[in-house]
Scaffold this active site. Structure first.
Site, PDB file in Angstrom:
ATOM      1  N   GLU A  92       0.787  -1.279  -0.124  1.00 35.91           N
ATOM      2  CA  GLU A  92      -0.053   0.031  -0.154  1.00 35.91           C
ATOM      3  C   GLU A  92       0.865   1.214   0.032  1.00 35.91           C
ATOM      4  OE1 GLU A  92      -2.428   1.455  -0.727  1.00 35.91           O
ATOM      5  OE2 GLU A  92      -3.892   1.889   0.857  1.00 35.91           O
ATOM      6  N   ASP A  93       0.244   2.429  -0.417  1.00 36.69           N
ATOM      7  CA  ASP A  93       1.209   3.631  -0.720  1.00 36.69           C
ATOM      8  C   ASP A  93       1.099   4.226   0.716  1.00 36.69           C
ATOM      9  OD1 ASP A  93      -1.535   4.186  -1.020  1.00 36.69           O
ATOM     10  OD2 ASP A  93      -1.132   5.686  -2.601  1.00 36.69           O
ATOM     11  N   ASP A  96      -4.009   6.429   6.100  1.00 37.89           N
ATOM     12  CA  ASP A  96      -4.458   7.889   6.848  1.00 37.89           C
ATOM     13  C   ASP A  96      -5.195   7.219   7.904  1.00 37.89           C
ATOM     14  OD1 ASP A  96      -5.373  10.053   7.742  1.00 37.89           O
ATOM     15  OD2 ASP A  96      -5.849  10.778   5.900  1.00 37.89           O
ATOM     16  N   THR A 100      -8.875   1.910   4.301  1.00 38.53           N
ATOM     17  CA  THR A 100      -8.779   1.134   3.087  1.00 38.53           C
ATOM     18  C   THR A 100      -7.912   0.158   3.367  1.00 38.53           C
ATOM     19  OG1 THR A 100      -8.587   3.477   1.921  1.00 38.53           O
ATOM     20  CG2 THR A 100      -7.732   1.370   0.907  1.00 38.53           C
TER      21      THR A 100
HETATM   22  P1  5GP Z   1      -7.322   5.623   4.643  1.00 36.12           P
HETATM   23  O1  5GP Z   1      -8.314   4.798   4.289  1.00 36.12           O
HETATM   24  O2  5GP Z   1      -6.209   5.173   5.186  1.00 36.12           O
HETATM   25  O3  5GP Z   1      -7.878   6.923   4.996  1.00 36.12           O
HETATM   26  O4  5GP Z   1      -6.411   6.223   2.937  1.00 36.12           O
HETATM   27  C1  5GP Z   1      -5.862   5.415   2.438  1.00 36.12           C
HETATM   28  C2  5GP Z   1      -5.978   5.577   0.947  1.00 36.12           C
HETATM   29  O5  5GP Z   1      -6.157   7.123   0.841  1.00 36.12           O
HETATM   30  C3  5GP Z   1      -4.450   5.457   0.459  1.00 36.12           C
HETATM   31  O6  5GP Z   1      -4.549   4.228  -0.338  1.00 36.12           O
HETATM   32  C4  5GP Z   1      -4.290   6.476  -0.369  1.00 36.12           C
HETATM   33  O7  5GP Z   1      -4.405   5.939  -1.769  1.00 36.12           O
HETATM   34  C5  5GP Z   1      -5.227   7.567  -0.233  1.00 36.12           C
HETATM   35  N1  5GP Z   1      -4.452   8.703   0.835  1.00 36.12           N
HETATM   36  C6  5GP Z   1      -4.399   8.651   2.013  1.00 36.12           C
HETATM   37  N2  5GP Z   1      -3.764   9.729   2.476  1.00 36.12           N
HETATM   38  C7  5GP Z   1      -3.124  10.568   1.236  1.00 36.12           C
HETATM   39  C8  5GP Z   1      -2.411  11.418   1.166  1.00 36.12           C
HETATM   40  O8  5GP Z   1      -1.940  12.036   1.866  1.00 36.12           O
HETATM   41  N3  5GP Z   1      -2.173  11.732  -0.246  1.00 36.12           N
HETATM   42  C9  5GP Z   1      -2.556  10.977  -1.295  1.00 36.12           C
HETATM   43  N4  5GP Z   1      -2.292  11.219  -2.621  1.00 36.12           N
HETATM   44  N5  5GP Z   1      -3.490  10.039  -0.986  1.00 36.12           N
HETATM   45  C10 5GP Z   1      -3.627   9.625   0.278  1.00 36.12           C
HETATM   46 MG    MG Z   2      -4.431   4.070  -2.398  1.00 38.80          MG
END
Ligand code: 5GP
Ligand code: MG
Length: 175
Positions: A92-93, A96, A100
């Site tokens: 995963e990249d 946050d 996801t």
């Molecule tokens: P989560 O579900 O953990 O909130 O977010 C995860 C997904 O949102 C990651 O797979 C990523 O693609 C995207 N994401 C979360 N934070 C960032 C950020 O700071 N920049 C970008 N470009 N994508 C993010």
């Molecule tokens: Mg992503």
């Protein structure tokens, strides 16, 4: 836009992660599932730092719109590899809220892999992680803002930047 993690720091860390994965999975074969599209650049570098037989597949999920998480996750592309009984590594990249990742872990876990671990390039500093952490291999803790570059986008742009950069701080996102 400010550089948060430079290309040199990334290159060094990717080598370290690749070595750790190679060591941990010695004698095994790995199925690597990259989460599109953000993980593509990290994945491309990481697999070349892993000295094991690997196969690749991809999942595409969407949750973000602009700079904010929409909270609901949709599968845009599923894996086509049979992963039952295999050793699976999810790449995963950036994590946050962790929503996801939790979704992908639950979903791929349902395919009955023999083992499943996660390698993430970045984790936001403010994200509370459950113990045990779902991230087994982590590149960097990064500030709680919106990051772009090294695969990460803002509305599909900036993925080709070589460094990991911060576009705006957390406080500006809340405005
Ligand atoms: P989560 O579900 O953990 O909130 O977010 C995860 C997904 O949102 C990651 O797979 C990523 O693609 C995207 N994401 C979360 N934070 C960032 C950020 O700071 N920049 C970008 N470009 N994508 C993010
Ligand atoms: Mg992503």
């Amino acid at each position: 836009m400010q550089v948060v993690v430079s290309r040199d720091q990334i290159a060094k860390r990717v080598e370290e992660l690749g070595s750790a994965i190679t060591r941990d999975y010695k004698g095994k074969e790995l199925v690597i599932v990259g989460i599109l599209r953000g993980a593509c650049i990290f994945l491309a570098d990481l697999i070349r730092a892993i000295d094991l037989p690997v196969t690749l597949d991809f999942m595409e999920v969407a949750s973000y719109q602009g700079v904010k998480s929409s909270g609901s996750i949709r599968i845009l592309k599923d894996i086509t590899t049979e992963v039952e009984g295999k050793d699976l590594l999810i790449v995963e990249d950036i994590v946050d809220t962790g929503l996801t990742l939790a979704f992908v872990i639950e979903y791929l876990g349902g395919r009955q892999p023999r083992s499943m671990k996660v390698c993430a390039l970045a984790l936001k500093s403010g994200t509370p992680m459950p113990t045990p952490s779902p991230i087994h291999y982590l590149g960097f803790r990064v500030p709680d803002g919106f990051l772009v570059g090294y695969g990460l986008d803002l509305d599909q742009k900036y993925r080709n930047l070589r460094d990991l950069c911060i576009l705006c701080e957390e406080k500006e996102l809340k405005r």
